[in-house]
Design an enzyme around this catalytic site. Structure first.
Site, PDB file in Angstrom:
ATOM      1  CB  SER A  49      -0.858  -0.001   1.269  1.00  0.00           C
ATOM      2  OG  SER A  49       0.001   0.120   2.399  1.00  0.00           O
ATOM      3  CG  ASP A  83      -3.581  -2.889  -2.018  1.00  0.00           C
ATOM      4  OD1 ASP A  83      -4.526  -2.986  -2.813  1.00  0.00           O
ATOM      5  OD2 ASP A  83      -3.672  -3.159  -0.795  1.00  0.00           O
ATOM      6  CD  GLU A 135     -11.456   0.181  -4.648  1.00  0.00           C
ATOM      7  OE1 GLU A 135     -10.241  -0.106  -4.628  1.00  0.00           O
ATOM      8  OE2 GLU A 135     -12.102   0.420  -3.621  1.00  0.00           O
ATOM      9  N   GLY A 214     -10.470  -6.947   0.564  1.00  0.00           N
ATOM     10  CA  GLY A 214     -11.029  -7.154   1.898  1.00  0.00           C
ATOM     11  C   GLY A 214     -11.471  -8.583   2.146  1.00  0.00           C
ATOM     12  CG  ASN A 235      -6.295  -7.317  -3.092  1.00  0.00           C
ATOM     13  OD1 ASN A 235      -5.965  -8.015  -4.052  1.00  0.00           O
ATOM     14  ND2 ASN A 235      -6.174  -6.015  -3.092  1.00  0.00           N
TER      15      ASN A 235
HETATM   16  P1  13P Z   1      -8.041  -7.284   4.194  1.00  0.00           P
HETATM   17  O1  13P Z   1      -7.104  -6.537   5.077  1.00  0.00           O
HETATM   18  O2  13P Z   1      -9.449  -7.246   4.672  1.00  0.00           O
HETATM   19  O3  13P Z   1      -7.554  -8.667   3.921  1.00  0.00           O
HETATM   20  O4  13P Z   1      -8.045  -6.524   2.781  1.00  0.00           O
HETATM   21  C1  13P Z   1      -6.875  -6.510   2.041  1.00  0.00           C
HETATM   22  C2  13P Z   1      -7.021  -5.664   0.833  1.00  0.00           C
HETATM   23  O5  13P Z   1      -8.077  -5.536   0.261  1.00  0.00           O
HETATM   24  C3  13P Z   1      -5.817  -5.006   0.327  1.00  0.00           C
HETATM   25  O6  13P Z   1      -6.100  -4.197  -0.762  1.00  0.00           O
HETATM   26  O1  G3H Z   2      -6.487  -2.509   1.795  1.00  0.00           O
HETATM   27  C1  G3H Z   2      -5.607  -1.947   2.439  1.00  0.00           C
HETATM   28  C2  G3H Z   2      -4.487  -2.668   3.025  1.00  0.00           C
HETATM   29  O2  G3H Z   2      -4.869  -3.484   4.082  1.00  0.00           O
HETATM   30  C3  G3H Z   2      -3.365  -1.731   3.363  1.00  0.00           C
HETATM   31  O3  G3H Z   2      -3.473  -1.138   4.606  1.00  0.00           O
HETATM   32  O4  G3H Z   2      -2.654   1.213   4.342  1.00  0.00           O
HETATM   33  O5  G3H Z   2      -2.507   0.029   6.537  1.00  0.00           O
HETATM   34  O6  G3H Z   2      -1.012  -0.625   4.659  1.00  0.00           O
HETATM   35  P1  G3H Z   2      -2.367  -0.060   5.065  1.00  0.00           P
HETATM   36 ZN    ZN Z   3      -8.097  -3.373  -0.670  1.00  0.00          ZN
END
Ligand code: 13P
Ligand code: G3H
Ligand code: ZN
Length: 289
Positions: A49, A83, A135, A214, A235
């Site tokens: 991310s 991401d 998205e 998610g 993901n």
């Molecule tokens: P989760 O943290 O719910 O597994 O989601 C991950 C995600 O969507 C990263 O883009």
């Molecule tokens: O979907 C998001 C990811 O779980 C990333 O989370 O911004 O805390 O790294 P983060």
């Molecule tokens: Zn996500």
């Protein structure tokens, strides 16, 4: 070894399985993901991310993942993906350092702005043969969850509209689409339920790979059904964080005299690897390298 994501996703679509996209921000989680992929001979997406990038630095985290992919996971296809990119300067930097896929997350903007930003990123990525994920719809995070629990928002209204998705893909020509079909980012709370009918409808209208965000905590049955109904990428972040912390907590508390970070962190690497392996098996991507 690093491979173009488009190639990996075309194989997944044909083979009826999904590829796991796992978040990392450090050496330990990256090693765990790569070891799991190598052991199960599975194609894999390793993603960061924007906040994971800020934890170290774009070049540092990219080179770390690339290095691990080319050593530990050299016999399996690996894609390195940004991401939830919201900052154009970070997206540009990821393209420049060598990420082979980026996510432009303009889902909170209005439709026209989402289209415009997606097209812009596609243009930026094209020259470097970098894949672009957009998205459409709102995949809730922690703040959204609080509002949902208070009854302030209706999940269905936030979900991806199939006809709008078709229009979006036609206008933007992006390579993959993250869709909102009932999952929520973060800890599984029981309110998550994949709207399989909506997913099927989107899959019938949209001819590019669909990404389920998610996905942590979803029952294996629901995940398998989502893959059968057209999801090509799943993901996962929170599941890895939870097992990482649990093992760290245990090792810190069991052996209070240990000060060697390697001894403290090894149990976390082992548990994250086991969790990644569990997900790979559910998605059907084992032995597909
Ligand atoms: P989760 O943290 O719910 O597994 O989601 C991950 C995600 O969507 C990263 O883009
Ligand atoms: O979907 C998001 C990811 O779980 C990333 O989370 O911004 O805390 O790294 P983060
Ligand atoms: Zn996500």
């Amino acid at each position: 070894m690093i491979k173009p994501l488009s190639e990996m996703l075309a194989k997944a679509e044909k083979g009826g399985y999904a590829i796991g996209a796992f978040n990392t921000s450090n050496l330990e989680i990256t090693l765990a993901i790569a070891r799991a992929a190598a052991k199960l001979k599975a194609p894999i997406i390793i993603q960061t991310s924007e906040s994971a990038i800020k934890y170290s630095n774009t070049t540092v985290i990219y080179n770390l993942i690339k290095n691990v992919a080319e050593t530990v996971a050299r016999k399996v296809p690996v894609a390195i993906h940004l991401d939830h990119g919201q900052d154009l300067s970070i997206i540009k930097e990821c393209i420049k350092v060598g990420y082979n896929s980026v996510h432009i997350d303009a889902s909170e903007k209005d439709f026209a702005t989402n289209v415009r930003l997606s097209k812009k990123v596609r243009q930026l990525a094209k020259k470097s043969h970098v894949s672009v994920q957009s998205e459409l719809g709102s995949i809730l995070g922690k703040e959204g969850l609080v509002r949902l629990e208070k009854g302030e928002i209706n999940m269905e209204e936030l979900m991806t509209d199939p006809e709008q998705a078709k229009k979006f893909v036609k206008l933007t020509k992006v390579d993959a689409l993250a869709i909102a079909v009932g999952t929520i980012h973060g800890r599984f709370v029981g309110l998550e339920k994949v709207d399989q009918e909506r997913l099927k409808k989107i899959h019938s209208l949209v001819k590019i790979p669909l990404v389920l965000h998610g996905a942590s905590g979803l029952p294996p049955k629901d995940l398998k059904e989502a893959v059968a109904n057209g999801v090509s990428v799943v993901n996962i972040d929170t599941n890895l964080r939870l097992v990482f912390k649990k093992s760290l907590w245990k090792s810190m508390n069991q052996e209070r005299n240990i000060i060697d970070p390697r001894a403290i962190l090894t149990p976390s690497i082992v548990s994250v690897q086991a969790e990644v392996e569990r997900i790979i098996k559910i998605l059907g991507s084992a032995n597909k390298a």
